[in-house]
Enzyme design. Structure first.
Site, short mmCIF file in Angstrom:
data_model
loop_
_atom_site.label_atom_id
_atom_site.label_comp_id
_atom_site.label_asym_id
_atom_site.label_seq_id
_atom_site.Cartn_x
_atom_site.Cartn_y
_atom_site.Cartn_z
N GLN A 70 138.50 0.96 107.54
CA GLN A 70 137.28 0.24 107.90
C GLN A 70 137.15 -0.99 107.02
O GLN A 70 137.57 -0.97 105.88
CB GLN A 70 136.04 1.13 107.69
CG GLN A 70 136.06 2.43 108.44
CD GLN A 70 135.90 2.26 109.92
OE1 GLN A 70 135.27 1.31 110.37
NE2 GLN A 70 136.49 3.15 110.69
N ARG A 71 136.51 -2.00 107.56
CA ARG A 71 136.39 -3.26 106.83
C ARG A 71 135.80 -3.05 105.44
O ARG A 71 136.26 -3.62 104.46
CB ARG A 71 135.52 -4.23 107.62
CG ARG A 71 135.49 -5.62 107.05
CD ARG A 71 134.83 -6.58 108.00
NE ARG A 71 135.67 -6.94 109.13
CZ ARG A 71 136.66 -7.82 109.06
NH1 ARG A 71 136.94 -8.40 107.93
NH2 ARG A 71 137.37 -8.10 110.12
#
Lengths: 200, 309
Positions: A70-71
């Site tokens: 995930q970012r």
């Protein structure tokens, strides 16, 4: 006896390799690990943090590190670079919209000093899904031909069917082995492994 | 050795402070972008803080590992870019707000240089539903579904639409992966997806779906009715409400509450960005299979979508 010799001997004894699985979220990193380990893949949740799997592969013990993509988690990737023998970059072959994102993240990783010398395997995952990009399209979308600093290979695979997962590990192990354990593989390697190395 | 450790600690503590400020600024910029006419005062304030962050980074230049340095620089750059976008959008916001049906879904002001070189056409994925407004959409709006097979699907750039794909098609197409981008004021009734669902940039929507994994990014005011065997996750979202979808082929999982994870709130405290809808909330599942006029669509959306702000 130099420090390098001591380190090399130490590692020879242990025959351990550390593989770091990275990639954008939804690439299928955890699912690949679970599939390789023969676990149920239907309950895999997005990874908040990391997973480690250890298993024997041929004569080697592999430590597979899988870090969430995930970012918000990507800034933490750097905590896992140390001592990595090979980087396995997993790509969701159906995610056309984020291919550029995927390419940028990969190329910025390859500039990292602590990953210098690590072999790079790109898994073009999710080939079981109709409409996915194939390995050639992904190779071009990710500009893999620009990579000169690392040994790399791209393999299409499917974490769901298991296609090519073991073949990928084989390549990684052989590539790392030919580098780290050169002297020992030279004497004890099987013909299959030798031909593999030559074909590189 | 100790020098190395000290260096590592400096890098570590710097990264922590830096990342905190970064996410704070990032969320404030996106809030400012969401308010239609963003005032120039706010933008200037934000610009000053971004500049301060950038100075902080250049102050420690040379003491950070090169990878960190680059990551941080990149983040400052993304902030600057989104600020730039905000500035560019300012005088034009009246024109960009009302989008035409065949618009690309991006306001013309978003000609960010980093978006231009995108060689791969997203259009070669199999099932695509894109660029509609004020319409009732079904399987017949998706060009050439391949008969009797499985495929991935993309739904993007819709405004004020009802999408009803819940009923099984006659040729039995199975969706194995679903990508959803840029929807506003939409109601989506989706079938069971065997793989994962990825959602980006939704604004005031309701979604009914069954899937294996669920990831939602940069969205707000969305109601999600989901049947899922893993944990749904949100990232960069706000005001998302979740509920288990009542499932006719009920499983034992049904009674367990959903464990939603918020990746932009990795703390022991509960996330302020999502909540559970009261148990027993029912999604609007019964829609006519036939066509609906734009007026009917608008009325139905008014009743069913979350309030929004």
């Amino acid at each position: 006896m130099g420090l390098l010799t001591i380190i090399r001997k130490n590692r020879q004894k242990e025959r351990e390799m550390r593989l770091l699985f990275l990639g954008l979220d939804n690439a299928g990193k955890t699912t690949i690990l679970k599939k390789l380990n023969g676990e149920d893949i239907m309950t895999v949740s997005p990874t908040l943090g990391f997973n480690i799997k250890t298993f024997a592969h041929g004569r080697y013990t592999l430590n597979l590190w899988d870090v969430g993509g995930q970012r918000t988690l990507r800034p933490y990737w750097r905590n896992y670079f140390e001592q990595t023998d090979a980087l396995v970059w997993v790509v969701d072959s159906g995610d056309r919209m984020r291919m550029k994102d995927c390419r940028d993240e990969l190329h910025s990783l390859l500039l990292e000093d602590r990953l210098a010398g690590a072999s790079l395997l790109v898994f073009a995952n999710k080939q079981d899904i109709q409409g996915s990009m194939n390995d050639v399209e992904i190779r071009d979308a990710l500009d893999l031909h620009l990579i000169t600093t690392h040994h790399w290979k791209i393999l299409s695979c499917s974490a769901v069917t298991g296609e090519n997962l073991v073949a990928g590990l084989d390549w990684v192990v052989n590539d790392v082995a030919s580098r780290l354990y050169y002297s020992s593989t030279l004497t004890s390697t099987s013909t299959a492994e030798r031909s593999q190395r030559v074909s590189l | 050795m100790s020098e190395d450790t000290a260096k590592w600690q400096i890098a570590h503590s710097f990264a922590e402070g830096f990342n905190a400020t970064f996410s704070d600024l990032e969320s404030r910029i996106s809030v400012a972008a969401a308010m239609e006419p963003s005032s120039s005062e706010i933008i200037q304030g934000l610009a000053a803080e971004v500049a301060a962050l950038s100075r902080r980074l250049s102050d420690v230049l040379g003491t950070l590992p090169s990878y960190d340095q680059r990551q941080h620089e990149q983040r400052v750059k993304t902030l600057e870019q989104s600020l730039e976008k905000l500035r560019a959008a300012q005088p034009k916001s009246k024109f960009t707000f009302k989008r035409k049906a065949n618009g690309s879904g991006k306001p013309p002001s978003s000609h960010k240089p980093s978006e231009l070189p995108r060689p791969e056409a997203p259009s070669s994925s199999n099932l695509i539903l894109s660029s509609h407004h004020d319409a009732y959409l079904g399987w017949h709006n998706i060009p050439t579904p391949m008969a009797g097979s499985s495929s991935d699907a993309t739904i993007r750039d819709l405004t004020n639409c009802i999408v009803n794909l819940a009923s099984q098609t006659t040729d039995g197409v199975q969706i194995t992966a679903l990508h959803i981008h840029n929807l506003k004021n939409c109601l989506l009734l989706l079938p069971d997806i065997t793989g994962s669902v990825m959602l980006h940039d939704l604004n005031r929507c309701s979604i009914v779906v069954g899937c294996h994994q669920f990831r939602m990014h940069t969205s707000k005011d969305v109601d999600v009715f989901v049947s899922i065997s893993s944990s749904p996750i949100v990232e960069g979202c706000s005001r998302i409400r979740f509920c288990r979808r009542p499932d006719p082929n009920s499983r034992q999982l049904q009674s367990e509450p959903l464990m939603v994870q918020d990746f932009s709130h990795i703390r022991p405290t509960p996330s302020p960005n999502w909540s559970l809808l009261p148990a027993g909330s029912t999604p609007p599942t019964s829609l006519p299979d036939s066509d609906m006029g734009p007026d009917e669509v608008a009325t139905l959306l008014d009743v069913t979508l979350p309030p929004g702000i």
